[in-house]
Design a protein around this motif. Structure first.
Motif, short mmCIF file in Angstrom:
data_model
loop_
_atom_site.label_atom_id
_atom_site.label_comp_id
_atom_site.label_asym_id
_atom_site.label_seq_id
_atom_site.Cartn_x
_atom_site.Cartn_y
_atom_site.Cartn_z
N HIS A 1 0.83 -1.20 0.00
CA HIS A 1 0.00 0.00 0.00
C HIS A 1 0.87 1.26 0.00
CE1 HIS A 1 0.99 -0.35 4.26
NE2 HIS A 1 0.74 0.93 4.35
N ILE A 2 0.27 2.36 -0.40
CA ILE A 2 0.93 3.67 -0.37
C ILE A 2 0.49 4.35 0.93
CG2 ILE A 2 1.19 5.92 -1.48
CD1 ILE A 2 2.28 3.55 -3.14
N SER A 3 1.45 4.69 1.74
CA SER A 3 1.16 5.36 3.01
C SER A 3 1.04 6.86 2.79
CB SER A 3 2.31 5.06 3.99
OG SER A 3 2.11 5.75 5.19
N VAL B 1 7.33 13.27 -0.83
CA VAL B 1 7.33 11.80 -0.80
C VAL B 1 8.70 11.38 -0.30
CG1 VAL B 1 7.17 9.69 -2.17
CG2 VAL B 1 5.60 11.58 -2.62
N TRP C 1 13.38 5.92 -5.20
CA TRP C 1 12.19 5.37 -5.83
C TRP C 1 12.49 4.11 -6.62
CZ3 TRP C 1 10.46 4.06 -10.66
CH2 TRP C 1 9.08 3.86 -10.79
N HIS D 1 9.15 0.06 -4.37
CA HIS D 1 9.31 0.92 -3.19
C HIS D 1 9.08 2.38 -3.59
CE1 HIS D 1 11.00 -2.40 -0.90
NE2 HIS D 1 11.69 -2.70 -1.98
N PRO D 2 7.81 2.76 -3.84
CA PRO D 2 7.54 4.11 -4.34
C PRO D 2 7.62 5.21 -3.29
CG PRO D 2 5.50 2.91 -4.11
CD PRO D 2 6.61 1.94 -3.80
N ALA E 1 6.40 7.09 0.64
CA ALA E 1 5.20 7.47 1.39
C ALA E 1 4.97 8.96 1.21
CB ALA E 1 5.38 7.16 2.87
N MET F 1 1.35 12.29 -5.82
CA MET F 1 1.13 11.01 -6.48
C MET F 1 2.04 10.87 -7.69
SD MET F 1 -0.48 8.30 -6.07
CE MET F 1 -0.54 6.81 -7.00
N ILE G 1 5.06 9.30 -6.46
CA ILE G 1 4.79 7.88 -6.21
C ILE G 1 4.84 7.11 -7.53
CG2 ILE G 1 2.98 6.24 -5.52
CD1 ILE G 1 4.26 7.59 -3.10
#
Length: 186
Positions: A34-36, A49, A73, A77-78, A80, A100, A103
């Motif tokens: 998930h993206i935190s 980010v 990035w 592992h994009p 948070a 985003m 991300i």
């Protein structure tokens, strides 16, 4: 994020001569990490980010970009999203859509210190410059980031006069912020 990144984009490439329709879908099942998104007050940093502490700093060696100091990035592992508690809904939407973009693997286009205070030319209406509208070039960069596994950055230029002016402006803003904080404590 759905509203800003979904749309029809003219990518104009030989592989895809027709417009590409992009629809953002938010999945709730755990197929991927998930993206935190964390919201907390920040003294000096804007929304950003960031990678977990064990991945930070290494991004600069991987990309050669100062911008990668806090974000190492990769598609797996994009990072948070960290956002201050903005009061206006439209500001939250626009900033979240910009973050985003990071991300998704795209760097900033505006004139930040790590861009030597020089914005990427012709990007004033871009999401990654002014939080306005996602442009076809940003979609191309996102696709390239995911196919290559490497974050994509807008080209940088060096202008000594602009850099020194930017540093002075940054110092003034920081001084004003410190004075505000000291006044509040009294």
């Amino acid at each position: 994020i759905k509203r800003h990144w979904s749309g029809k984009y003219e990518l104009g490439s030989p592989e895809n001569p027709d417009p590409v329709n992009i629809t953002v879908v938010i999945h709730t099942e755990l197929k991927r990490r998930h993206i935190s998104v964390r919201v907390h007050p920040m003294l000096f940093m804007p929304a950003h980010v960031i990678s977990p502490i064990y991945r930070r700093i290494w991004g600069i060696f991987r990309t050669g970009q100062i911008e990668s100091l806090g974000l190492n990035w990769s598609p797996q592992h994009p990072g948070a999203i960290i956002m201050p508690p903005y009061g206006q809904a439209s500001l939250i939407e626009n900033v979240a859509a910009h973050e985003m973009g990071h991300i998704l693997g795209i760097g900033d286009a505006y004139g930040a210190i790590y861009r030597f205070y020089c914005a990427a030319p012709g990007t004033q209406a871009y999401m990654m410059h002014s939080n306005r509208q996602v442009q076809p070039e940003e979609i191309r960069m996102m696709l390239l980031a995911h196919t290559s596994g490497r974050m994509q950055f807008f080209p940088k230029t060096w202008d000594t006069r602009r850099f020194m002016h930017g540093l002075r402006q940054e110092a003034k803003r920081m001084e004003q912020r410190i004075r505000q904080l000291l006044r509040r404590k009294r």
